[in-house]
Scaffold this motif. Structure first.
Motif: not given
Length: 323
Positions: A239-257
Motif C-alpha cells: 500500500d502507499p505506506l509500504n505495508n505488505v498487503v499481498g504477494v504475487f508469485t510465479d505460481g499465481d501468474l501461471r494459474r491466472w494465465l
C-alpha cells in the motif's frame, strides 16, 4: 598381497558386532536412566565427567555435549583429579565416572573422598559388582558380551556403548529442559554452526533495488514484469505506506494465465492475500525450516510494523550453508 574382499569383510564384521552389542544395551535400558536424569536435573552446581584411557576420550565428548545443551559440565581426567584438580569439585556438583571395569585404582582413591562430601556419583560401567558400581548413586549398564577386536583387547564395542549411553543421557536432559534453538545458538555463535543457527534473516535478505515490489494500483502485466526483473519468483504488493498487503508469485501468474484471464486486470484480483511474510529478526535457520514446511521458495521480509524491508528466497540461504 592385499585381499580387498577380506578388508571389506573385516570392516563389516566390526560394525555388525558393535551394532549387536548396542542393541543388547537398548534391551537392558531401565529406570536407572530416569534416576540419572533426576539427579542431574536437581544438580545446582556443575556436572564433572571423568574417565581414563579410551573412557577419558568418551568422557570429554559427553561433557562437551552436556555443556552445549544446557547442562553446565566439564571433563576431568582421573589422574589429574588426584593431583589437585579435585579442588574443582564442589558439594553442589555431580560426578559421572566412565569405567568399563569399574576397578581403576584411581577410583579407589577418589570415591571415598567424594562420598565424604555426599557428592552423587553416576557410573557408566559394564561391571555391576565393581567398587564403582557399589559406590554410585546410579549405575548405567554398558555391558557387552564381546569387543569387536579379534583379540578381545582393544576397547571397541564397550566404547561405543559408553558413547551411546552418554548421548541418550544428554538428549533426554535436553528434551526435558525444552532446550530451544535460540538457546543452542547462543552456545554456538562461531563457525559454520554459528552461521547456521545464529544469523538472522536481516543479515542475508535482499534490499534496495533487489526487492521485487509493486503498488496496489498496478496491473497483472506490471507485476509480471517485476517478477521477470528480479527472478525471485515473487513480488510484494504494498500500500502507499509500504505495508505488505499481498504477494504475487510465479505460481499465481501461471494459474491466472491458465484460467484465460487478462494481463490488464488489476493485481488485486490476482494476488495472494496475505501471503507468507518473514520478520527481519527471525533466525535464518528457522526461516529456512518454515520454507520447507510451507513449500515456498521466497517471501517478503517485514519489520515489526509490517512494513517491507527486504526479500529472501531459498537460494539466499546457501550463502550461510544452512542445508
Amino acid at each position: 598381497m592385499m585381499n580387498e574382499k577380506k578388508l571389506l569383510d573385516y570392516a563389516k564384521e566390526t560394525l555388525l558386532i558393535e551394532i549387536s552389542e548396542a542393541k543388547k544395551m537398548l534391551m537392558r535400558l531401565n529406570d536407572s536412566i530416569v534416576l540419572a536424569c533426576r539427579i542431574l536435573l536437581n544438580c545446582s552446581g556443575k556436572v564433572i565427567v571423568s574417565g581414563i584411557g579410551k573412557s577419558g576420550h568418551i568422557a570429554q565428548k559427553i561433557a562437551a555435549s552436556l555443556a552445549s545443551t544446557g547442562t553446565p559440565s566439564f571433563f576431568m581426567h582421573l589422574a589429574d583429579a588426584l593431583h589437585g584438580d579435585l579442588g574443582m569439585i564442589d558439594v553442589k556438583d555431580v560426578v559421572i565416572f566412565i569405567s568399563y571395569s569399574g576397578q581403576a585404582c584411581e577410583l579407589d582413591t577418589l570415591i571415598p573422598l567424594l562420598s565424604e562430601n555426599c557428592i552423587p556419583i553416576i557410573a557408566l560401567t559394564g561391571n555391576s559388582s565393581s567398587s564403582l558400581a557399589k559406590a554410585a548413586s546410579c549405575v548405567l549398564d554398558i555391558k557387552i558380551e564381546r569387543e569387536a577386536c579379534p583379540m578381545k583387547l582393544v576397547p571397541t564395542s564397550s566404547v561405543v556403548n559408553a558413547l551411546m549411553m552418554g548421548d541418550a543421557l544428554t538428549i533426554t536432559l535436553m528434551r526435558q529442559k525444552e532446550f530451544s534453538v535460540d538457546q543452542f545458538a547462543r552456545f554456538h555463535p562461531g563457525g559454520r554452526l554459528g552461521a547456521k543457527l545464529y544469523n538472522r534473516v536481516s543479515q542475508v535478505m535482499r534490499v534496495g533495488g533487489n526487492i521485487a515490489k509493486v503498488c496496489l494500483k498496478v496491473t497483472v502485466m506490471d507485476a509480471m514484469c517485476e517478477l521477470n526483473r528480479t527472478g525471485l519468483g515473487l513480488t510484494a504488493v504494498c500500500d502507499p505506506l509500504n505495508n505488505v498487503v499481498g504477494v504475487f508469485t510465479d505460481g499465481d501468474l501461471r494459474r491466472w494465465l491458465v484460467a484465460g484471464k487478462s494481463l490488464s486486470d488489476p493485481i488485486v484480483k490476482a494476488m495472494t492475500v496475505p501471503g507468507y511474510l518473514l520478520e527481519e529478526d527471525c533466525r535464518a535457520f528457522v526461516a529456512m525450516t518454515m520454507f520447507h514446511k510451507n513449500k515456498i521458495h521466497a517471501a517478503p521480509v517485514v519489520d515489526i510494523r509490517g512494513k517491507l524491508v527486504g526479500m529472501i528466497n531459498s537460494h539466499d540461504f546457501h550463502q550461510l550453508d544452512l542445508n
